[in-house]
Design a protein around this motif. Structure first.
Motif, PDB file in Angstrom:
ATOM      1  N   ASP A  23      43.125  81.940  -6.767  1.00 27.40           N
ATOM      2  CA  ASP A  23      42.762  81.197  -5.563  1.00 27.40           C
ATOM      3  C   ASP A  23      43.285  79.780  -5.727  1.00 27.40           C
ATOM      4  OD1 ASP A  23      41.713  80.078  -3.319  1.00 27.40           O
ATOM      5  OD2 ASP A  23      39.610  80.484  -3.793  1.00 27.40           O
ATOM      6  N   ILE A  24      44.453  79.530  -5.160  1.00 22.30           N
ATOM      7  CA  ILE A  24      45.131  78.252  -5.344  1.00 22.30           C
ATOM      8  C   ILE A  24      44.327  77.103  -4.758  1.00 22.30           C
ATOM      9  CG2 ILE A  24      47.251  76.974  -4.761  1.00 22.30           C
ATOM     10  CD1 ILE A  24      48.712  79.679  -4.939  1.00 22.30           C
ATOM     11  N   ASN A  25      43.474  77.411  -3.791  1.00 27.42           N
ATOM     12  CA  ASN A  25      42.647  76.366  -3.184  1.00 27.42           C
ATOM     13  C   ASN A  25      41.807  75.643  -4.227  1.00 27.42           C
ATOM     14  OD1 ASN A  25      41.889  75.093  -0.626  1.00 27.42           O
ATOM     15  ND2 ASN A  25      39.860  75.908  -1.047  1.00 27.42           N
ATOM     16  N   GLY A  26      41.396  76.371  -5.267  1.00 27.43           N
ATOM     17  CA  GLY A  26      40.581  75.770  -6.321  1.00 27.43           C
ATOM     18  C   GLY A  26      41.352  74.818  -7.211  1.00 27.43           C
ATOM     19  N   LEU A  27      42.673  74.799  -7.071  1.00 24.15           N
ATOM     20  CA  LEU A  27      43.521  73.906  -7.860  1.00 24.15           C
ATOM     21  C   LEU A  27      43.964  72.690  -7.064  1.00 24.15           C
ATOM     22  CD1 LEU A  27      45.766  76.661  -9.473  1.00 24.15           C
ATOM     23  CD2 LEU A  27      43.804  75.511 -10.528  1.00 24.15           C
ATOM     24  N   LEU A  28      43.567  72.645  -5.783  1.00 20.77           N
ATOM     25  CA  LEU A  28      43.953  71.542  -4.899  1.00 20.77           C
ATOM     26  C   LEU A  28      42.724  70.707  -4.556  1.00 20.77           C
ATOM     27  CD1 LEU A  28      46.176  73.579  -2.406  1.00 20.77           C
ATOM     28  CD2 LEU A  28      46.987  72.130  -4.281  1.00 20.77           C
ATOM     29  N   PRO A  29      42.871  69.401  -4.362  1.00 18.66           N
ATOM     30  CA  PRO A  29      41.723  68.576  -3.991  1.00 18.66           C
ATOM     31  C   PRO A  29      41.294  68.842  -2.549  1.00 18.66           C
ATOM     32  CG  PRO A  29      43.715  67.263  -3.933  1.00 18.66           C
ATOM     33  CD  PRO A  29      44.106  68.598  -4.486  1.00 18.66           C
TER      34      PRO A  29
ATOM     35  N   GLN B  19      49.296  71.407   5.340  1.00 16.72           N
ATOM     36  CA  GLN B  19      48.483  72.569   5.683  1.00 16.72           C
ATOM     37  C   GLN B  19      48.939  73.751   4.842  1.00 16.72           C
ATOM     38  OE1 GLN B  19      49.241  72.830   9.908  1.00 16.72           O
ATOM     39  NE2 GLN B  19      47.507  71.488  10.402  1.00 16.72           N
ATOM     40  N   PHE B  20      47.968  74.442   4.215  1.00 16.30           N
ATOM     41  CA  PHE B  20      48.285  75.556   3.325  1.00 16.30           C
ATOM     42  C   PHE B  20      47.663  76.840   3.859  1.00 16.30           C
ATOM     43  CE2 PHE B  20      48.031  71.671   0.754  1.00 16.30           C
ATOM     44  CZ  PHE B  20      49.299  71.666   0.186  1.00 16.30           C
ATOM     45  N   ASP B  21      48.397  77.955   3.720  1.00 15.55           N
ATOM     46  CA  ASP B  21      47.930  79.266   4.146  1.00 15.55           C
ATOM     47  C   ASP B  21      48.153  80.279   3.031  1.00 15.55           C
ATOM     48  OD1 ASP B  21      47.269  78.624   6.972  1.00 15.55           O
ATOM     49  OD2 ASP B  21      49.427  78.237   7.109  1.00 15.55           O
ATOM     50  N   HIS B  22      47.379  81.374   3.082  1.00 19.68           N
ATOM     51  CA  HIS B  22      47.497  82.465   2.103  1.00 19.68           C
ATOM     52  C   HIS B  22      47.318  81.918   0.687  1.00 19.68           C
ATOM     53  CE1 HIS B  22      48.965  84.597   5.571  1.00 19.68           C
ATOM     54  NE2 HIS B  22      50.047  83.851   5.645  1.00 19.68           N
ATOM     55  N   LEU B  23      46.224  81.189   0.496  1.00 15.79           N
ATOM     56  CA  LEU B  23      46.019  80.517  -0.787  1.00 15.79           C
ATOM     57  C   LEU B  23      45.567  81.473  -1.890  1.00 15.79           C
ATOM     58  CD1 LEU B  23      44.436  77.197   0.494  1.00 15.79           C
ATOM     59  CD2 LEU B  23      46.541  77.429  -0.796  1.00 15.79           C
ATOM     60  N   ARG B  24      45.031  82.617  -1.506  1.00 12.68           N
ATOM     61  CA  ARG B  24      44.696  83.625  -2.522  1.00 12.68           C
ATOM     62  C   ARG B  24      45.927  84.518  -2.688  1.00 12.68           C
ATOM     63  NH1 ARG B  24      40.172  84.420  -4.985  1.00 12.68           N
ATOM     64  NH2 ARG B  24      39.878  86.317  -6.188  1.00 12.68           N
ATOM     65  N   ALA B  25      46.558  84.425  -3.851  1.00 13.52           N
ATOM     66  CA  ALA B  25      47.871  85.042  -3.990  1.00 13.52           C
ATOM     67  C   ALA B  25      48.037  85.680  -5.367  1.00 13.52           C
ATOM     68  CB  ALA B  25      48.956  83.981  -3.795  1.00 13.52           C
ATOM     69  N   PRO B  26      48.831  86.763  -5.441  1.00 11.58           N
ATOM     70  CA  PRO B  26      49.174  87.321  -6.755  1.00 11.58           C
ATOM     71  C   PRO B  26      50.027  86.332  -7.526  1.00 11.58           C
ATOM     72  CG  PRO B  26      50.488  88.353  -5.024  1.00 11.58           C
ATOM     73  CD  PRO B  26      49.464  87.498  -4.337  1.00 11.58           C
ATOM     74  N   ALA B  27      49.820  86.282  -8.824  1.00  9.48           N
ATOM     75  CA  ALA B  27      50.529  85.281  -9.627  1.00  9.48           C
ATOM     76  C   ALA B  27      50.681  85.776 -11.051  1.00  9.48           C
ATOM     77  CB  ALA B  27      49.776  83.959  -9.598  1.00  9.48           C
TER      78      ALA B  27
ATOM     79  N   ALA C 165      53.118  76.787   3.402  1.00  6.16           N
ATOM     80  CA  ALA C 165      52.678  75.426   3.704  1.00  6.16           C
ATOM     81  C   ALA C 165      53.436  74.891   4.910  1.00  6.16           C
ATOM     82  CB  ALA C 165      52.887  74.499   2.514  1.00  6.16           C
ATOM     83  N   THR C 166      52.734  74.108   5.705  1.00  4.36           N
ATOM     84  CA  THR C 166      53.375  73.322   6.753  1.00  4.36           C
ATOM     85  C   THR C 166      53.310  71.867   6.297  1.00  4.36           C
ATOM     86  OG1 THR C 166      52.674  74.871   8.471  1.00  4.36           O
ATOM     87  CG2 THR C 166      53.361  72.672   9.189  1.00  4.36           C
ATOM     88  N   ILE C 167      54.474  71.305   6.031  1.00  4.71           N
ATOM     89  CA  ILE C 167      54.573  69.952   5.494  1.00  4.71           C
ATOM     90  C   ILE C 167      55.312  69.086   6.503  1.00  4.71           C
ATOM     91  CG2 ILE C 167      55.441  68.524   3.611  1.00  4.71           C
ATOM     92  CD1 ILE C 167      55.242  70.961   1.787  1.00  4.71           C
ATOM     93  N   ARG C 168      54.589  68.134   7.068  1.00  6.94           N
ATOM     94  CA  ARG C 168      55.157  67.260   8.095  1.00  6.94           C
ATOM     95  C   ARG C 168      55.843  68.082   9.194  1.00  6.94           C
ATOM     96  NH1 ARG C 168      58.683  62.802   5.394  1.00  6.94           N
ATOM     97  NH2 ARG C 168      58.116  61.516   7.179  1.00  6.94           N
ATOM     98  N   GLY C 169      55.166  69.166   9.594  1.00  6.12           N
ATOM     99  CA  GLY C 169      55.621  69.971  10.710  1.00  6.12           C
ATOM    100  C   GLY C 169      56.672  71.016  10.378  1.00  6.12           C
TER     101      GLY C 169
END
Length: 237
Positions: A167-173, A63-71, A89-93
């Motif tokens: 927008d990191i979401n656009g780089l993830l499937p 699970q990913f949050d705050h995907l729009r980020a300064p970079a 990110a929440t990875i396996r809890g």
């Protein structure tokens, strides 16, 4: 049972990794890399038939949050790297923060022996220093607006680090299923006990965009390493 490194050991590993990033790596003579190597190295060939299904009671989702980020997009000496620390990110809890992501050409991991033109490594760090890397495969297809933003930033540096948003979401499937195993960093010091989450669903970018990355680094992928009997877990997503 998973062996945990101490915070101090991981801090030293990260420091060495940053130092390694300051100089070019010779990918044609990887056997000369100076690093402590053991039996749990990365990358590996993901043999899908060998993967065990994730347990139904396991907190397996990514699970990913705050995907729009300064970079800030930089050339670190051996890869195109994007530095950012807003995405969570929440990875396996468990909670992780994205430290940076970078790209390898061609892909370091393979899926049933198949390479992809590019592989992105999204490097997450937990508060206790533990590392988790989400690996994303990129294939030729439709152009990707977020990829183009990265390439444009790399070509026309503004001189204001962190002023651009991505927008990191656009780089993830869209499909977040993954193959999970314990491995290592893929650049010196090749530190082990790194959690890997390899997403098999590729993200597309145009051939011209792929060529834009390859123009910087045509061959910056580490050779495949033996799995040595390590468990490989598959989560459908």
């Amino acid at each position: 049972m998973v062996r945990f490194l101490t915070i101090a050991a991981l801090s030293l590993a990260l420091t060495a990794a940053v130092q390694a990033a300051d100089s070019k790596l010779d990918y044609d003579h990887q056997e000369q890399w100076k690093a402590a190597r053991d039996t749990a190295q990365s990358p590996i060939d993901i043999v899908t038939a060998d993967a065990l299904p994730a347990g139904k009671d396991e907190p397996a989702a990514l699970q990913f949050d705050h995907l729009r980020a300064p970079a800030e997009v930089v050339d670190n000496g051996h890869a195109v790297e994007v530095e950012t620390n807003t995405t969570q990110a929440t990875i396996r809890g468990r909670h992780f923060t994205l430290a940076q992501f970078h790209f390898h050409a061609r892909s370091e991991h393979t899926l049933d022996g198949r390479h992809f033109p590019l592989e992105g490594h999204f490097v997450f760090k937990a508060q206790d220093g533990r590392l988790a890397v989400v690996a994303v495969m990129y294939d030729s297809g439709a152009a990707n607006a977020q990829v183009q933003a990265l390439l444009d930033d790399l070509s026309h540096k503004t001189g204001h680090p962190g002023s651009d948003e991505i927008d990191i979401n656009g780089l993830l499937p869209a499909k977040r299923g993954y193959y999970h195993y314990l491995g290592s960093l893929t650049t010196p010091p090749l530190t082990e006990n790194v959690e890997w989450y390899v997403l098999p669903a590729p993200v597309t970018m145009s051939q011209r965009q792929i060529d834009g990355f390859v123009a910087h680094y045509r061959h910056n992928n580490r050779n495949l390493q033996p799995r040595n009997g390590r468990p490989l877990i598959h989560y459908e997503g």
